[in-house]
Write an enzyme that holds these catalytic residues in place. Sequence first.
Site, PDB file in Angstrom:
ATOM      1  N   SER A  47       0.826  -1.213   0.000  1.00 26.21           N
ATOM      2  CA  SER A  47       0.000   0.000   0.000  1.00 26.21           C
ATOM      3  C   SER A  47       0.857   1.258   0.000  1.00 26.21           C
ATOM      4  O   SER A  47       0.578   2.228  -0.718  1.00 26.21           O
ATOM      5  CB  SER A  47      -0.925   0.005   1.222  1.00 26.21           C
ATOM      6  OG  SER A  47      -1.820  -1.074   1.193  1.00 26.21           O
ATOM      7  N   ARG A  52       1.520   4.267  -3.081  1.00 23.06           N
ATOM      8  CA  ARG A  52       1.326   5.690  -2.817  1.00 23.06           C
ATOM      9  C   ARG A  52       2.622   6.475  -2.964  1.00 23.06           C
ATOM     10  O   ARG A  52       2.611   7.637  -3.396  1.00 23.06           O
ATOM     11  CB  ARG A  52       0.726   5.861  -1.417  1.00 23.06           C
ATOM     12  CG  ARG A  52      -0.741   5.414  -1.337  1.00 23.06           C
ATOM     13  CD  ARG A  52      -1.166   5.174   0.105  1.00 23.06           C
ATOM     14  NE  ARG A  52      -2.603   4.909   0.235  1.00 23.06           N
ATOM     15  CZ  ARG A  52      -3.176   3.733  -0.001  1.00 23.06           C
ATOM     16  NH1 ARG A  52      -2.430   2.703  -0.411  1.00 23.06           N
ATOM     17  NH2 ARG A  52      -4.477   3.573   0.164  1.00 23.06           N
ATOM     18  N   GLY A  91      -6.177  -3.349  -7.812  1.00 23.71           N
ATOM     19  CA  GLY A  91      -7.322  -2.513  -7.491  1.00 23.71           C
ATOM     20  C   GLY A  91      -6.907  -1.187  -6.881  1.00 23.71           C
ATOM     21  O   GLY A  91      -7.542  -0.158  -7.107  1.00 23.71           O
ATOM     22  N   SER A 149     -13.167   1.894   3.670  1.00 25.14           N
ATOM     23  CA  SER A 149     -12.320   1.541   2.533  1.00 25.14           C
ATOM     24  C   SER A 149     -11.259   2.607   2.339  1.00 25.14           C
ATOM     25  O   SER A 149     -11.569   3.755   1.989  1.00 25.14           O
ATOM     26  CB  SER A 149     -13.153   1.398   1.245  1.00 25.14           C
ATOM     27  OG  SER A 149     -12.302   1.303   0.117  1.00 25.14           O
ATOM     28  N   GLN A 154      -9.167   2.599  -0.051  1.00 24.47           N
ATOM     29  CA  GLN A 154      -9.084   2.896  -1.480  1.00 24.47           C
ATOM     30  C   GLN A 154     -10.075   3.981  -1.881  1.00 24.47           C
ATOM     31  O   GLN A 154      -9.735   4.918  -2.609  1.00 24.47           O
ATOM     32  CB  GLN A 154      -9.317   1.628  -2.294  1.00 24.47           C
ATOM     33  CG  GLN A 154      -8.195   0.601  -2.178  1.00 24.47           C
ATOM     34  CD  GLN A 154      -8.440  -0.629  -3.054  1.00 24.47           C
ATOM     35  OE1 GLN A 154      -9.452  -0.727  -3.736  1.00 24.47           O
ATOM     36  NE2 GLN A 154      -7.497  -1.552  -3.020  1.00 24.47           N
ATOM     37  N   ASP A 178      -7.211  -7.696   4.954  1.00 28.38           N
ATOM     38  CA  ASP A 178      -6.435  -8.522   4.023  1.00 28.38           C
ATOM     39  C   ASP A 178      -5.863  -9.767   4.679  1.00 28.38           C
ATOM     40  O   ASP A 178      -5.446 -10.698   3.983  1.00 28.38           O
ATOM     41  CB  ASP A 178      -5.291  -7.708   3.419  1.00 28.38           C
ATOM     42  CG  ASP A 178      -5.782  -6.701   2.388  1.00 28.38           C
ATOM     43  OD1 ASP A 178      -6.830  -6.958   1.765  1.00 28.38           O
ATOM     44  OD2 ASP A 178      -5.125  -5.665   2.214  1.00 28.38           O
TER      45      ASP A 178
END
Length: 434
Positions: free
Chosen positions: A29, A33, A101, A175, A177, A320
């Site tokens: 993650s 970014r 995603g 979320s 995302q 996850d």
Amino acid sequence: MKESKTSMKELMIDANALEGTITIPGDKSISHRAIMFASIAKGTTKIEGFLHAEDCISTMNIFRDLGVQIDEEADGSVIVHGKGIEGLTAPDHALDAGNSGTTMRLLAGLFSGFPFKIKMIGDESLSKRPMNRVMLPLRQMGASISGSEGSEFAPLYIQPVDHLNAIEYDMPVASAQVKSSILLAGLTAEGTTIIHEKERSRDHTENMLKNFGVELKVDDKDIYLEGGQSLTATDIKVPADISSAAFFIIAALLVKGSKLHMPNVGLNPTRAGIIEVLNKMGANIETYLHEGGLSGDLTVSASDLKATEFGGDIIPALIDEIPIIALAATQAEGRTVIRNAEELKVKETDRIQVTAQELNKMGANIEETEDGMIITGPTPLHAADVDSYGDHRIGMMLQVAALLVKKGTVNLARSEAVNISFPSFFDDLAALSA
């Protein structure tokens, strides 16, 4: 759209005690970014600990397609020569997010404020994952974004608009995302974007935007971002990914006589829910936090586990890791109940269904529920042919499960999915058992 290939791999079974130190790859993650924010910042950013795996490479290649020079050094670090948002150039072909995603959803937000057309594609799996969760709030901001033939699925088509407007948005689900997509759109929007979270999701985007000089206010579950801000380059050190460490944590807990040391693992409280749950299950995990409390060293020893129940606010902090926690629960004494995990149904696979199906093939006792699982343990696991269904976390979970099988052969279909986040996983695990 890329075609997914399939391979069958015979997994290691009946493992010896796992011993030694394992260096876990960088956080996926944060690596995504880091590339995104460094590319739209002004100046040169050095990223240490970047995850060189398929998902993050997809993000890197997209920004190269937008004209950003990105250099990969011999020591694994990455140098990004940021151009600022206004310095990016229109691509002459579709931008390929691969299986990621995170790449598609976050960049849908960023690209909504761009002055040129964007088409984003993905592989077969990503093209089946829902995108309305980001497209609907982005449209509220004035974005012109649509899916294939008017659907919510990739390819995504983003057209330039005169301007975006800031919105106040109540998150329907926890979320990171979706939150991040809205915040990235908010960078080019007019006004103050306000997000209200139901439960706190991982806050890598907020933390990293601040590191790049963006003024952003976080008040408990409320986030405020003023539009029109620029990012300034800064160096980043990516900690090890706790989602990848989770497989070695559970392996060490379940394989008798094991003791593993894992340095510099990301332990951000919005990500480290697995440690809290495993401690409740009686896991022997020693944690040494580094300054700032966002990373630390872990030492994990084999443990007799007991069942637990969890749900609610902790789910976003371990979403996850639920498949590998489910495996741990198959070896725990009693009945483990996992609730409020509906988000698992829209991951790379329906992880509730696939986790239960594949572990039950091996002798587990898992009952699917609408929002989670009920797992009764301990149950011995036996040989079977299993399938990752193209989901990297399912593939790695099944290899850890195979370590507990005493005889026979466990064959994993679509084993190549592991390369999405942890290309050296099988080799690293074998080395620790040698």
